[in-house]
Write a protein that holds these residues in place. Structure first.
Motif, PDB file in Angstrom:
ATOM      1  N   GLY A  47       0.802  -0.999   0.042  1.00 41.92           N
ATOM      2  CA  GLY A  47       0.126   0.228  -0.156  1.00 41.92           C
ATOM      3  C   GLY A  47       1.202   1.468  -0.046  1.00 41.92           C
ATOM      4  O   GLY A  47       2.183   0.963   0.750  1.00 41.92           O
ATOM      5  N   TYR A  48       0.207   2.546  -1.316  1.00 40.43           N
ATOM      6  CA  TYR A  48       1.168   3.503  -1.085  1.00 40.43           C
ATOM      7  C   TYR A  48       0.759   5.089  -0.533  1.00 40.43           C
ATOM      8  O   TYR A  48      -0.657   4.698  -1.744  1.00 40.43           O
ATOM      9  N   ASN A 263       0.641   8.899   5.266  1.00 39.88           N
ATOM     10  CA  ASN A 263       1.891   8.779   4.822  1.00 39.88           C
ATOM     11  C   ASN A 263       2.342   8.126   6.043  1.00 39.88           C
ATOM     12  O   ASN A 263       2.027   7.648   6.916  1.00 39.88           O
ATOM     13  N   GLY A 264       4.199   8.119   6.243  1.00 40.35           N
ATOM     14  CA  GLY A 264       4.312   7.024   6.748  1.00 40.35           C
ATOM     15  C   GLY A 264       4.647   8.116   7.717  1.00 40.35           C
ATOM     16  O   GLY A 264       4.433   8.700   8.153  1.00 40.35           O
ATOM     17  N   GLY A 265       5.493   6.991   8.707  1.00 36.12           N
ATOM     18  CA  GLY A 265       5.663   7.044  10.492  1.00 36.12           C
ATOM     19  C   GLY A 265       6.634   7.977  10.709  1.00 36.12           C
ATOM     20  O   GLY A 265       7.791   8.353  10.012  1.00 36.12           O
ATOM     21  N   GLU A 266       6.479   8.587  11.791  1.00 39.78           N
ATOM     22  CA  GLU A 266       7.764   9.399  11.846  1.00 39.78           C
ATOM     23  C   GLU A 266       7.799  10.053  13.774  1.00 39.78           C
ATOM     24  O   GLU A 266       7.115   8.862  14.133  1.00 39.78           O
ATOM     25  N   ARG A 267       9.150  10.102  14.213  1.00 42.36           N
ATOM     26  CA  ARG A 267       8.964   9.952  15.734  1.00 42.36           C
ATOM     27  C   ARG A 267       9.271   8.526  16.014  1.00 42.36           C
ATOM     28  O   ARG A 267      10.251   7.972  16.411  1.00 42.36           O
ATOM     29  N   PHE A 268       8.297   8.197  16.981  1.00 42.96           N
ATOM     30  CA  PHE A 268       8.029   7.097  17.665  1.00 42.96           C
ATOM     31  C   PHE A 268       7.240   5.968  16.443  1.00 42.96           C
ATOM     32  O   PHE A 268       7.038   4.734  17.059  1.00 42.96           O
ATOM     33  N   SER A 269       7.230   6.096  15.233  1.00 41.18           N
ATOM     34  CA  SER A 269       6.799   4.723  14.784  1.00 41.18           C
ATOM     35  C   SER A 269       8.234   4.165  13.963  1.00 41.18           C
ATOM     36  O   SER A 269       9.153   4.344  14.623  1.00 41.18           O
ATOM     37  N   GLY A 285       8.693   6.673   3.813  1.00 41.28           N
ATOM     38  CA  GLY A 285       8.027   7.962   3.743  1.00 41.28           C
ATOM     39  C   GLY A 285       6.679   7.741   2.917  1.00 41.28           C
ATOM     40  O   GLY A 285       5.738   8.918   3.145  1.00 41.28           O
ATOM     41  N   ILE A 286       6.666   6.868   2.318  1.00 37.90           N
ATOM     42  CA  ILE A 286       5.332   6.503   1.827  1.00 37.90           C
ATOM     43  C   ILE A 286       5.067   4.958   1.171  1.00 37.90           C
ATOM     44  O   ILE A 286       3.437   4.901   1.065  1.00 37.90           O
ATOM     45  N   ARG A 287       5.502   4.013   1.631  1.00 27.05           N
ATOM     46  CA  ARG A 287       4.887   2.640   2.311  1.00 27.05           C
ATOM     47  C   ARG A 287       3.765   2.942   3.168  1.00 27.05           C
ATOM     48  O   ARG A 287       4.732   2.784   4.399  1.00 27.05           O
ATOM     49  N   VAL A 288       2.513   2.113   3.492  1.00 28.07           N
ATOM     50  CA  VAL A 288       1.687   2.641   4.481  1.00 28.07           C
ATOM     51  C   VAL A 288       1.001   0.923   5.110  1.00 28.07           C
ATOM     52  O   VAL A 288       0.542   0.347   3.907  1.00 28.07           O
ATOM     53  N   PRO A 307       1.200  -2.764  -6.019  1.00 28.68           N
ATOM     54  CA  PRO A 307       0.932  -2.065  -5.506  1.00 28.68           C
ATOM     55  C   PRO A 307      -0.671  -1.199  -5.928  1.00 28.68           C
ATOM     56  O   PRO A 307      -0.928  -1.222  -6.532  1.00 28.68           O
ATOM     57  N   ALA A 308      -0.827  -0.244  -4.494  1.00 26.37           N
ATOM     58  CA  ALA A 308      -1.678   0.811  -4.907  1.00 26.37           C
ATOM     59  C   ALA A 308      -1.889   1.552  -4.466  1.00 26.37           C
ATOM     60  O   ALA A 308      -0.719   1.337  -2.840  1.00 26.37           O
ATOM     61  N   LEU A 309      -2.453   2.441  -4.685  1.00 24.13           N
ATOM     62  CA  LEU A 309      -2.170   4.163  -4.150  1.00 24.13           C
ATOM     63  C   LEU A 309      -3.448   5.168  -4.219  1.00 24.13           C
ATOM     64  O   LEU A 309      -4.741   4.451  -4.011  1.00 24.13           O
ATOM     65  N   THR A 310      -3.059   5.758  -2.906  1.00 21.88           N
ATOM     66  CA  THR A 310      -4.805   5.708  -2.211  1.00 21.88           C
ATOM     67  C   THR A 310      -5.321   6.776  -3.176  1.00 21.88           C
ATOM     68  O   THR A 310      -6.865   6.399  -3.064  1.00 21.88           O
TER      69      THR A 310
END
Length: 437
Positions: A47-48, A263-269, A285-288, A307-310
């Protein structure tokens, strides 16, 4: 299978990392309801998100088109300083997923984050939603509802909302109520867009933390892995209540429920096994996470590597409802209905990204990925190297050149990033704490 038109619930988390759910590899038991949903439906391993940051992905979802076609998506992201702006937002005249479904007889509601422009020129009730409860901006404090510029930002329709307690629970409560009040014979679209687990890092037990930071929601001196995981768990609890409401109303069988992240995670992800995070066109940043459940049409226990996009979900939901897109606004996304029937279906199409931050570009063709970032070019074979560690650019110069050329040809079809958008990109005012970089 029922002959009635399906209902839709599209659930979007905010800044959730790929491996933050049990079904995608979480290291803690935080998502039993979503894990069960995946077991009952289809889990996408590829998933992207349309963008590695909030607003552009949401432009793509609601329009079904490359977000780059709209001026508002050049801003990364839409912070509170754009209140009253006449240009930066989703034009009310642009057809959207909710407006097209509304016009076809669907009841439409957005519960949660909008982040596509501010009143009086923009807003969810101007773009197809008949009901709205949530914040207009990006991240807000979970108790005080203040945004990045300290303004209170929780709305019931176009009216400021009263105190509803912990925001994640308030959104879940309203979504459950919407399902419980669904009218017989009237199909619905419920967009449930949580702000969790976006900062500030507050669980329902952290009212004191909300008081401590005093509305400084982009603080960098708070949060923990335990807090972050608890935020996911409390979102998951709410999703479980929504799914239970569907069951209680006898609506579960013919309701397509989709769950993903903007979108992808940050900090504690946890973005494992990928590198990069929110704001990057690296896989992190883009694989979700991406899950779809529809008992009437999707066999349980499936997994798909297609692959599937939003933006594909706009085309998919319209297709499932038998609603045609607007002829003057052709969709860039594709319907995933064949994939929901057969998880092995793969149209083998290229996927493109463009990102102003760090002057990024990316093209995915099969397992091959072209990436440009900070003035450097990379070529990765994701089939062998999902962590994007082995740059094959020098070993495969012809492939690199061909993929660069194809990306450039695609980019030439998109409007350029306006100069004023580039000038305004100041990370101290962006939708991510400065210390995260």
């Amino acid at each position: 299978m029922s002959n009635t038109r399906p209902n839709f619930i599209f659930i979007m988390a905010d800044d959730l990392g790929y491996a933050d759910l049990g079904c995608t590899g979480a290291r803690a038991p935080v998502s039993p309801h979503l894990d069960r949903m995946a077991a009952q439906g289809l889990l996408f391993t590829h998933g992207y998100a349309n963008s590695p940051v909030c607003s552009p992905t949401r432009f793509a979802l609601i329009t079904g088109r490359w977000q780059y076609r709209l001026r508002g998506a050049a801003e990364e992201p839409l912070t509170g300083r754009y209140r009253g702006d006449k240009i930066v937002g989703l034009p009310p005249q642009h057809p959207t997923l909710p407006s097209l479904l509304r016009d076809a007889g669907y009841r439409t509601a957005l519960v949660g984050k909008w982040h596509l422009g501010y009143p009086p020129h923009f807003g969810p009730l101007k773009s197809g939603y008949q009901e709205f409860f949530g914040p207009l901006s990006g991240g807000v404090d979970y108790f005080q509802y203040t945004d990045s510029v300290g303004k209170r930002d929780l709305w019931d329709g176009e009216t400021p909302a009263e105190d509803h307690g912990y925001l994640t629970d308030a959104l879940s409560d309203r979504a459950v109520r919407f399902v419980e009040q669904a009218r017989a014979g009237e199909p619905f679209l419920l967009s449930l867009h949580y702000t969790a687990p976006h900062w500030p890092w507050e669980t329902r037990e952290d009212h004191a933390e909300s008081q401590r930071i005093g509305g400084r929601i982009n603080h960098v001196d708070g949060g923990s892995l335990a807090t972050y995981r608890r935020m996911i768990q409390q979102m998951d609890e709410g999703i479980g209540r929504v799914l239970a409401a569907l069951e209680a109303r006898g609506l579960a069988d013919n309701t397509l429920v989709v769950f993903t992240s903007d979108n992808g995670g940050e900090r504690f992800s946890d973005n494992w096994p990928f590198v990069g995070q929110k704001m990057d066109l690296l896989e992190g940043g883009i694989r979700v996470p991406l899950i779809a459940r529809w008992p009437a049409r999707i066999a349980p226990g499936g997994t798909s590597a297609t692959p599937a996009l939003t933006m594909d979900w706009c085309a998919t939901l319209l297709d499932a409802a038998g609603v045609q897109p607007h002829a003057e606004y052709p969709l860039d996304g594709i319907s995933l209905l064949p994939l929901l029937r057969d998880p092995a279906w793969n149209p083998q199409r290229p996927l493109y990204w463009r990102m102003l931050h760090r002057q990024q570009a990316a093209l995915l063709e099969g397992c091959w990925k072209y990436l440009a970032m900070d003035g450097h070019e990379y070529l990765f074979d994701l089939g062998q190297d999902e962590r994007e560690r082995a740059n094959l650019a020098q070993r495969e110069p012809a492939r690199l050149a061909a993929m660069r050329q194809r990306w450039q040809a695609w980019a030439a079809q998109m409007p350029p990033i306006p100069a004023e958008a580039q000038a305004r990109l100041v990370f101290g005012d962006a939708d991510i704490p400065r210390a995260s970089h």
